[in-house]
Design an enzyme around this catalytic site. Structure first.
Site, PDB file in Angstrom:
ATOM      1  N   ASN A   6      14.646   7.579 -53.738  1.00 11.95           N
ATOM      2  CA  ASN A   6      15.452   7.755 -54.543  1.00 11.95           C
ATOM      3  C   ASN A   6      14.598   8.417 -55.532  1.00 11.95           C
ATOM      4  O   ASN A   6      13.500   8.649 -55.882  1.00 11.95           O
ATOM      5  CB  ASN A   6      16.067   6.970 -55.182  1.00 11.95           C
ATOM      6  CG  ASN A   6      17.029   7.144 -56.010  1.00 11.95           C
ATOM      7  OD1 ASN A   6      16.685   8.374 -57.218  1.00 11.95           O
ATOM      8  ND2 ASN A   6      18.596   7.082 -56.177  1.00 11.95           N
ATOM      9  N   ASP A   8      15.820  10.852 -57.910  1.00 13.52           N
ATOM     10  CA  ASP A   8      16.846  11.191 -59.131  1.00 13.52           C
ATOM     11  C   ASP A   8      16.569  11.557 -60.604  1.00 13.52           C
ATOM     12  O   ASP A   8      16.022  12.290 -61.384  1.00 13.52           O
ATOM     13  CB  ASP A   8      17.987   9.777 -59.384  1.00 13.52           C
ATOM     14  CG  ASP A   8      19.284   9.730 -58.548  1.00 13.52           C
ATOM     15  OD1 ASP A   8      18.968  10.620 -57.385  1.00 13.52           O
ATOM     16  OD2 ASP A   8      20.382   8.405 -58.545  1.00 13.52           O
ATOM     17  N   HIS A   9      15.103  10.471 -60.565  1.00 11.25           N
ATOM     18  CA  HIS A   9      14.361  10.291 -62.207  1.00 11.25           C
ATOM     19  C   HIS A   9      13.406  11.570 -62.319  1.00 11.25           C
ATOM     20  O   HIS A   9      12.782  12.398 -63.334  1.00 11.25           O
ATOM     21  CB  HIS A   9      13.863   8.937 -62.410  1.00 11.25           C
ATOM     22  CG  HIS A   9      14.707   8.065 -62.734  1.00 11.25           C
ATOM     23  ND1 HIS A   9      15.067   8.444 -62.864  1.00 11.25           N
ATOM     24  CD2 HIS A   9      14.360   6.717 -62.691  1.00 11.25           C
ATOM     25  CE1 HIS A   9      16.468   6.889 -63.427  1.00 11.25           C
ATOM     26  NE2 HIS A   9      15.537   6.490 -62.752  1.00 11.25           N
ATOM     27  N   ARG A  44      26.108  11.846 -59.695  1.00 10.34           N
ATOM     28  CA  ARG A  44      26.969  11.266 -61.096  1.00 10.34           C
ATOM     29  C   ARG A  44      28.029  11.895 -61.129  1.00 10.34           C
ATOM     30  O   ARG A  44      27.990  13.597 -61.264  1.00 10.34           O
ATOM     31  CB  ARG A  44      26.220  11.174 -61.772  1.00 10.34           C
ATOM     32  CG  ARG A  44      24.965   9.727 -61.565  1.00 10.34           C
ATOM     33  CD  ARG A  44      24.691   9.059 -62.844  1.00 10.34           C
ATOM     34  NE  ARG A  44      24.399   7.570 -62.941  1.00 10.34           N
ATOM     35  CZ  ARG A  44      24.568   6.775 -63.352  1.00 10.34           C
ATOM     36  NH1 ARG A  44      25.523   6.610 -63.309  1.00 10.34           N
ATOM     37  NH2 ARG A  44      23.799   5.793 -62.483  1.00 10.34           N
ATOM     38  N   ARG A  48      24.249  14.023 -65.362  1.00  9.86           N
ATOM     39  CA  ARG A  48      23.030  13.520 -65.818  1.00  9.86           C
ATOM     40  C   ARG A  48      21.844  14.183 -65.165  1.00  9.86           C
ATOM     41  O   ARG A  48      20.827  14.175 -65.722  1.00  9.86           O
ATOM     42  CB  ARG A  48      22.988  11.966 -66.113  1.00  9.86           C
ATOM     43  CG  ARG A  48      23.311  11.427 -65.487  1.00  9.86           C
ATOM     44  CD  ARG A  48      22.922   9.773 -66.069  1.00  9.86           C
ATOM     45  NE  ARG A  48      23.992   9.281 -66.482  1.00  9.86           N
ATOM     46  CZ  ARG A  48      24.300   8.018 -66.571  1.00  9.86           C
ATOM     47  NH1 ARG A  48      22.983   6.785 -66.457  1.00  9.86           N
ATOM     48  NH2 ARG A  48      25.323   7.414 -66.577  1.00  9.86           N
ATOM     49  N   THR A  99      22.047   2.466 -65.081  1.00  8.46           N
ATOM     50  CA  THR A  99      21.676   2.541 -63.811  1.00  8.46           C
ATOM     51  C   THR A  99      23.223   1.816 -63.422  1.00  8.46           C
ATOM     52  O   THR A  99      24.189   1.262 -63.309  1.00  8.46           O
ATOM     53  CB  THR A  99      20.781   2.218 -63.147  1.00  8.46           C
ATOM     54  OG1 THR A  99      20.521   2.450 -62.477  1.00  8.46           O
ATOM     55  CG2 THR A  99      20.186   0.680 -63.635  1.00  8.46           C
ATOM     56  N   GLU A 150      24.361  -0.942 -47.777  1.00  6.82           N
ATOM     57  CA  GLU A 150      23.076  -0.911 -48.472  1.00  6.82           C
ATOM     58  C   GLU A 150      22.886  -2.579 -49.660  1.00  6.82           C
ATOM     59  O   GLU A 150      24.679  -1.996 -50.586  1.00  6.82           O
ATOM     60  CB  GLU A 150      22.805  -0.061 -49.235  1.00  6.82           C
ATOM     61  CG  GLU A 150      21.819  -0.573 -50.384  1.00  6.82           C
ATOM     62  CD  GLU A 150      21.409   1.257 -51.165  1.00  6.82           C
ATOM     63  OE1 GLU A 150      21.607   1.654 -50.626  1.00  6.82           O
ATOM     64  OE2 GLU A 150      20.582   1.007 -52.279  1.00  6.82           O
ATOM     65  N   GLY A 211      13.675   4.110 -56.233  1.00  9.94           N
ATOM     66  CA  GLY A 211      13.331   5.411 -56.885  1.00  9.94           C
ATOM     67  C   GLY A 211      12.451   5.259 -57.799  1.00  9.94           C
ATOM     68  O   GLY A 211      11.619   5.512 -57.945  1.00  9.94           O
TER      69      GLY A 211
HETATM   70  N1  PXP Z   1      20.454   2.409 -54.725  1.00  8.09           N
HETATM   71  C1  PXP Z   1      21.230   2.124 -55.058  1.00  8.09           C
HETATM   72  C2  PXP Z   1      22.468   2.155 -54.331  1.00  8.09           C
HETATM   73  C3  PXP Z   1      20.980   2.946 -56.047  1.00  8.09           C
HETATM   74  O1  PXP Z   1      22.809   2.753 -57.230  1.00  8.09           O
HETATM   75  C4  PXP Z   1      20.044   2.980 -56.802  1.00  8.09           C
HETATM   76  C5  PXP Z   1      19.517   3.473 -57.978  1.00  8.09           C
HETATM   77  O2  PXP Z   1      20.127   4.748 -58.327  1.00  8.09           O
HETATM   78  C6  PXP Z   1      18.878   2.757 -56.205  1.00  8.09           C
HETATM   79  C7  PXP Z   1      18.578   1.918 -54.465  1.00  8.09           C
HETATM   80  C8  PXP Z   1      17.388   2.858 -56.571  1.00  8.09           C
HETATM   81  O3  PXP Z   1      17.161   1.783 -57.661  1.00  8.09           O
HETATM   82  P1  PXP Z   1      15.894   2.044 -58.241  1.00  8.09           P
HETATM   83  O4  PXP Z   1      15.490   3.253 -59.000  1.00  8.09           O
HETATM   84  O5  PXP Z   1      15.915   0.589 -59.038  1.00  8.09           O
HETATM   85  O6  PXP Z   1      14.535   1.401 -56.904  1.00  8.09           O
END
Ligand code: PXP
Length: 236
Positions: A6, A8-9, A44, A48, A99, A150, A211
């Site tokens: 992931n 996102d960050h 989102r 963001r 989150t 999931e 992520g």
């Molecule tokens: N799965 C889902 C559905 C999520 O919303 C997230 C966070 O965006 C993740 C997995 C990944 O989580 P983490 O960033 O804590 O690894």
């Protein structure tokens, strides 16, 4: 077990300056080169971090699977149909949350989810639903026509000692039941280099979505190394 990263960050860091760096597409390609078998992003409502522009570019560039997390709204369904990811993961979304805070209550939102699922399915997009490790949620996910679930590993990651062992057993039970119901089983949230092992050992779980811990380690040792280290732990 497959590793989906992931990113996102990476976009969170870009948005800290509202500029161009770091580029999520570059991160996705590096992650793939280091062994990621899928790229996950969360679009989102407030945009963001990840934006439509990122989805379009990722769709055109990555060689593995694109999984987009989104809320089950009409706006998001339209975006999914336009981008055509390999998979959509339905998640609950509260605007103020830092989150994702927990799994989607599938039974409570069954009508909206059923409505959401139809068109992406016709377009060949798989639907996964992010759920807590709860047998009723597994059954509800099957009933609304999901292809996969999931399982939320957040409570497992936050617990310690006996509570963690109990959460692990709940996740294993939910995974077994989901698999028996013909659902593909994924896991994610809060997984890191120290807690991923027991989750990776659950035979029904075929993919982990990770992520924060990977991007956090990448800030110190680089993304290539961070992804390779996690891929190694997952496959061990
Ligand atoms: N799965 C889902 C559905 C999520 O919303 C997230 C966070 O965006 C993740 C997995 C990944 O989580 P983490 O960033 O804590 O690894």
């Amino acid at each position: 077990m497959r590793l989906a990263v992931n990113i996102d960050h990476i976009a969170t860091l870009r948005e800290a300056r509202k500029g161009r760096q770091p580029e999520p597409v570059a991160a996705a390609l590096l992650a793939e080169r280091a062994g990621a078998e899928g790229i996950t992003v969360h679009l989102r409502g407030d945009r963001r971090h990840i934006k439509e522009r990122d989805l379009e570019l990722l769709r055109q560039t990555i060689a593995t699977r694109l999984n987009i997390e989104m809320a089950a709204t009409g706006e998001m369904a339209r975006i999914a149909l336009q981008i055509r990811p390999d998979q959509v993961t339905l998640v609950p979304e509260r605007p103020q949350e830092l989150t994702t805070e927990g799994g989607l209550d599938v039974a409570l939102n069954a009508a909206a989810i059923r409505e959401f699922v139809k068109q992406p399915h016709e377009a060949g997009i798989k639907i996964s639903i992010f759920i807590d490790a709860d047998l009723d949620q597994v059954k509800a996910a099957r009933a609304v026509g999901a292809d996969a679930v999931e399982i939320n590993t957040g409570p497992y990651a936050e617990a310690s000692g006996e509570a963690r062992a109990a959460m692990l057993a709940r996740i294993a039970d939910a995974a077994r039941m989901a698999s028996r119901h013909g659902l593909e089983v994924l896991a994610g949230h809060g997984l890191d280099y120290f807690n991923v092992g027991p989750i990776a050992a659950i035979p029904e779980i075929v993919e982990a979505n990770i992520g924060h811990s990977i991007v956090a380690r990448a800030a110190l040792v680089g993304l290539d190394r961070a992804v390779r280290d996690m891929a190694h732990l997952i496959r061990r």
